[in-house]
Design a protein around this motif. Structure first.
Motif, PDB file in Angstrom:
ATOM      1  N   ARG A 362      40.444  42.396  36.452  1.00  0.00           N
ATOM      2  CA  ARG A 362      40.377  42.625  38.005  1.00  0.00           C
ATOM      3  C   ARG A 362      40.778  44.104  38.393  1.00  0.00           C
ATOM      4  NH1 ARG A 362      43.402  38.433  39.171  1.00  0.00           N
ATOM      5  NH2 ARG A 362      45.227  39.666  39.647  1.00  0.00           N
ATOM      6  N   ALA A 363      39.896  44.622  39.191  1.00  0.00           N
ATOM      7  CA  ALA A 363      39.980  46.035  39.798  1.00  0.00           C
ATOM      8  C   ALA A 363      39.697  46.049  41.237  1.00  0.00           C
ATOM      9  CB  ALA A 363      39.153  46.953  38.878  1.00  0.00           C
ATOM     10  N   GLN A 364      40.795  46.822  42.086  1.00  0.00           N
ATOM     11  CA  GLN A 364      40.293  47.028  43.623  1.00  0.00           C
ATOM     12  C   GLN A 364      39.704  48.447  43.428  1.00  0.00           C
ATOM     13  OE1 GLN A 364      43.573  46.488  46.010  1.00  0.00           O
ATOM     14  NE2 GLN A 364      42.693  47.126  47.914  1.00  0.00           N
ATOM     15  N   VAL A 365      38.418  48.627  44.262  1.00  0.00           N
ATOM     16  CA  VAL A 365      37.838  49.543  44.115  1.00  0.00           C
ATOM     17  C   VAL A 365      37.098  49.781  45.664  1.00  0.00           C
ATOM     18  CG1 VAL A 365      37.094  49.376  41.970  1.00  0.00           C
ATOM     19  CG2 VAL A 365      35.408  48.407  43.560  1.00  0.00           C
ATOM     20  N   MET A 366      36.888  51.012  45.706  1.00  0.00           N
ATOM     21  CA  MET A 366      36.042  51.405  47.299  1.00  0.00           C
ATOM     22  C   MET A 366      34.844  50.545  47.243  1.00  0.00           C
ATOM     23  SD  MET A 366      36.344  55.599  46.898  1.00  0.00           S
ATOM     24  CE  MET A 366      35.189  55.850  48.161  1.00  0.00           C
ATOM     25  N   THR A 388      30.581  37.990  33.186  1.00  0.00           N
ATOM     26  CA  THR A 388      30.319  37.745  34.701  1.00  0.00           C
ATOM     27  C   THR A 388      31.068  38.783  35.627  1.00  0.00           C
ATOM     28  OG1 THR A 388      32.673  36.577  34.592  1.00  0.00           O
ATOM     29  CG2 THR A 388      30.433  35.351  33.907  1.00  0.00           C
ATOM     30  N   VAL A 389      30.783  38.937  36.813  1.00  0.00           N
ATOM     31  CA  VAL A 389      31.267  39.780  37.811  1.00  0.00           C
ATOM     32  C   VAL A 389      31.186  38.805  39.000  1.00  0.00           C
ATOM     33  CG1 VAL A 389      31.050  41.857  38.858  1.00  0.00           C
ATOM     34  CG2 VAL A 389      30.092  41.731  36.660  1.00  0.00           C
ATOM     35  N   ASP A 390      32.297  38.992  39.773  1.00  0.00           N
ATOM     36  CA  ASP A 390      32.688  38.608  41.055  1.00  0.00           C
ATOM     37  C   ASP A 390      32.962  39.589  41.964  1.00  0.00           C
ATOM     38  OD1 ASP A 390      32.620  35.945  42.804  1.00  0.00           O
ATOM     39  OD2 ASP A 390      34.858  36.773  43.010  1.00  0.00           O
ATOM     40  N   GLN A 391      32.573  39.776  43.020  1.00  0.00           N
ATOM     41  CA  GLN A 391      33.167  40.719  44.154  1.00  0.00           C
ATOM     42  C   GLN A 391      33.303  40.033  45.238  1.00  0.00           C
ATOM     43  OE1 GLN A 391      30.663  44.378  44.655  1.00  0.00           O
ATOM     44  NE2 GLN A 391      31.512  44.595  46.364  1.00  0.00           N
ATOM     45  N   MET A 405      37.393  43.752  45.891  1.00  0.00           N
ATOM     46  CA  MET A 405      37.947  43.331  44.695  1.00  0.00           C
ATOM     47  C   MET A 405      37.012  42.792  43.362  1.00  0.00           C
ATOM     48  SD  MET A 405      41.024  43.121  43.085  1.00  0.00           S
ATOM     49  CE  MET A 405      42.149  42.926  44.303  1.00  0.00           C
ATOM     50  N   LEU A 406      37.095  43.546  42.383  1.00  0.00           N
ATOM     51  CA  LEU A 406      36.039  43.081  41.484  1.00  0.00           C
ATOM     52  C   LEU A 406      36.651  42.297  40.021  1.00  0.00           C
ATOM     53  CD1 LEU A 406      33.738  46.480  40.763  1.00  0.00           C
ATOM     54  CD2 LEU A 406      33.418  44.378  42.106  1.00  0.00           C
ATOM     55  N   SER A 407      36.159  41.244  39.823  1.00  0.00           N
ATOM     56  CA  SER A 407      36.795  40.339  38.736  1.00  0.00           C
ATOM     57  C   SER A 407      35.880  40.385  37.748  1.00  0.00           C
ATOM     58  CB  SER A 407      37.225  38.734  39.288  1.00  0.00           C
ATOM     59  OG  SER A 407      38.356  39.104  40.476  1.00  0.00           O
ATOM     60  N   ARG A 432      41.178  51.811  43.513  1.00  0.00           N
ATOM     61  CA  ARG A 432      42.237  51.658  44.454  1.00  0.00           C
ATOM     62  C   ARG A 432      43.466  50.699  43.765  1.00  0.00           C
ATOM     63  NH1 ARG A 432      40.177  55.705  45.701  1.00  0.00           N
ATOM     64  NH2 ARG A 432      39.349  56.298  47.587  1.00  0.00           N
ATOM     65  N   GLY A 433      44.661  51.014  43.912  1.00  0.00           N
ATOM     66  CA  GLY A 433      45.723  50.178  43.205  1.00  0.00           C
ATOM     67  C   GLY A 433      45.409  49.890  41.699  1.00  0.00           C
ATOM     68  N   SER A 434      46.520  49.171  41.200  1.00  0.00           N
ATOM     69  CA  SER A 434      46.701  48.894  39.904  1.00  0.00           C
ATOM     70  C   SER A 434      45.546  48.033  39.392  1.00  0.00           C
ATOM     71  CB  SER A 434      47.764  48.148  39.557  1.00  0.00           C
ATOM     72  OG  SER A 434      48.117  47.131  40.195  1.00  0.00           O
ATOM     73  N   LEU A 435      45.231  47.898  38.078  1.00  0.00           N
ATOM     74  CA  LEU A 435      44.613  47.180  37.272  1.00  0.00           C
ATOM     75  C   LEU A 435      44.984  46.161  36.771  1.00  0.00           C
ATOM     76  CD1 LEU A 435      42.135  49.947  35.607  1.00  0.00           C
ATOM     77  CD2 LEU A 435      41.547  48.634  37.852  1.00  0.00           C
TER      78      LEU A 435
END
Length: 443
Positions: A362-366, A388-391, A405-407, A432-435
């Motif tokens: 999970r990653a928070q991105v622009m 799989t990708v979930d946004q 948030m990308l999962s 943005r933020g921690s992974l």
């Protein structure tokens, strides 16, 4: 006249038993020895006589046991020279290690529940026991009442075990189960576990995975006939598991469990690791709740086997100790010793970097065009295939940049490759933020 020819086992000399420690488990063991004396005599063929219990202090309630049994001089007790069995329930490394070795050197067989000692110094203990022709039994050291040590040590010894995967710590399983079923966060679930007696005042050994790692080392040694020490086990605790991780697992049709995972690779090396993981709901381990333990074993001939039951507590652990005591006592009556340590294979220990499994990242991105493609490119550049990708958009204040948030879940990948992905993503300007990363097992 041998034991089978003797009609009255009570007429034979008693087997002398001493105990080190008399806490929750020890007091239960002492009670069973004294209250079930006749049954135990008939099962063993000789009477058991509890001759001494070493404790730290005599200023305590002995729960109806004869105060004359108790002593603070543990060394004098184990070196008295006439003991048949010493039951070690003190825990820790020293002085326990020295006391156990002294007991063996003085001719006593040993029953222990000390997983930390076995994981660190099993080689020295087994060598001493083999040299003296005595027994060293330790069913209670792993998974409480669940009979898992003896199946690996004896029942499956003619088979080739390929995988052992299980929940071997009841405290962490209870905490994660509470987080899953009630929505509690880690701190509240831990507090609840402490109030119920599932967790110690200092829960570090449980929640940081040290307890499970020691058990993993013992199981791997048995399963793969290779000496594995606690220091060989890759370890992660559950303190970083969040409510978001639990929710993400639910969305994927999984639950989060703290697992011990023991495998061999194509080259024959052994991998032993302990960490939280997402487990699919259809897997047998997914439904194991509360403070229960469960161990899933896969072997070449027997196929898949499952062992489940209470993993801790006075009575369940005492049951495992008593099972070992009866077996060791029977061996003593017959003048034989049971199986020793089987480490003929001595396979290599694979580094965690070479392990392959699935991952949830999970990653928070622009939240802007091209970012998703850039993230996918990072995964691809390190040979990690995204499954799989979930946004989802992240709520932001008026003066904050929009983020998403990308999962992502991956196909099986090497640990070294996924760590390279994470390192590169952390350095990207769009992150943005921690992974967050959790492994996915049991697919």
């Amino acid at each position: 006249m041998n034991r089978l020819e003797h009609s009255d086992p009570t007429a034979l000399p008693a087997l002398k038993v001493a105990m080190l420690g008399c806490g929750v488990v020890g007091s239960q063991v002492a009670r069973v020895i004294t209250e079930q004396s006749d049954d135990l005599t008939n099962r063993i063929g000789r009477r058991l006589e509890l001759v001494g219990i070493a404790v730290r202090s005599l200023e305590r309630d002995f729960g109806g046991l004869d105060p004359k049994l108790f002593t603070t001089d543990a060394e004098a007790l184990v070196t008295r020279g006439d003991l048949d069995v010493v039951i070690e329930l003190v825990g820790g490394i020293e002085p326990t290690r020295s006391l156990v070795l002294q007991a063996i050197e003085n001719g006593a067989s040993v029953v222990t529940a000390n997983k930390a000692l076995l994981a660190q110094d099993g080689e020295a203990l087994f060598s001493a026991s083999e040299r003296k022709g005595t027994d060293l039994y330790f069913e209670a050291a792993v998974a409480g009442a669940i009979p898992i040590v003896r199946p690996l040590r004896e029942s499956l010894v003619g088979d080739e075990i390929t995988t052992v995967m299980g929940i071997v710590n009841g405290t962490t399983n209870y905490i994660l189960d509470q987080m899953t079923t009630t929505g509690a966060d880690f701190a509240d679930a831990l507090k609840d576990a402490q109030e119920l007696g599932y967790a110690e005042a200092d829960p570090t050994a449980d929640v940081e995975g040290y307890d499970a790692a020691a058990k993993g080392a013992i199981l791997a040694t048995l399963a793969f006939h290779t000496r594995v020490r606690g220091a060989d086990v890759y370890r992660e605790g559950i303190t970083q598991v969040t409510a978001d991780d639990i929710a993400a697992a639910r969305k994927l049709g999984c639950v989060v469990k703290m697992l011990a995972i023991l495998t061999t690779d194509e080259e024959g090396s052994v991998s032993v690791r302990v960490h939280p993981a997402m487990v699919p709901n259809h897997h047998p381990l997914a439904s194991v709740g509360g403070a229960y333990n469960a161990i899933f074993v896969e072997s070449r001939e027997a196929g898949r086997l499952m062992f489940m039951g209470p993993g801790a507590g006075g009575s369940p652990t005492a049951s495992a100790v008593m099972g070992d005591l009866v077996t060791v006592a029977r061996n003593r009556v017959r003048g034989v010793a049971g199986p020793g340590e089987s480490v003929y294979a001595q396979r290599g220990i694979a580094p965690m970097s070479e392990v392959s499994t699935g991952y949830f990242v999970r990653a928070q991105v622009m939240d802007e065009p091209g970012v998703l493609a850039a993230v996918a490119s990072v995964f691809a550049s390190h040979n990690v295939s995204v499954q799989t990708v979930d946004q989802s958009a992240v709520a932001a204040k008026d003066d904050e940049e929009p983020t998403a948030m990308l999962s992502l879940t991956t196909h099986r990948a090497r640990e070294a490759d996924i760590q390279a992905v994470l390192a590169e993503l952390r350095a990207k300007p769009f992150t943005r933020g921690s992974l967050s990363v959790i492994r996915v097992e049991g697919l």
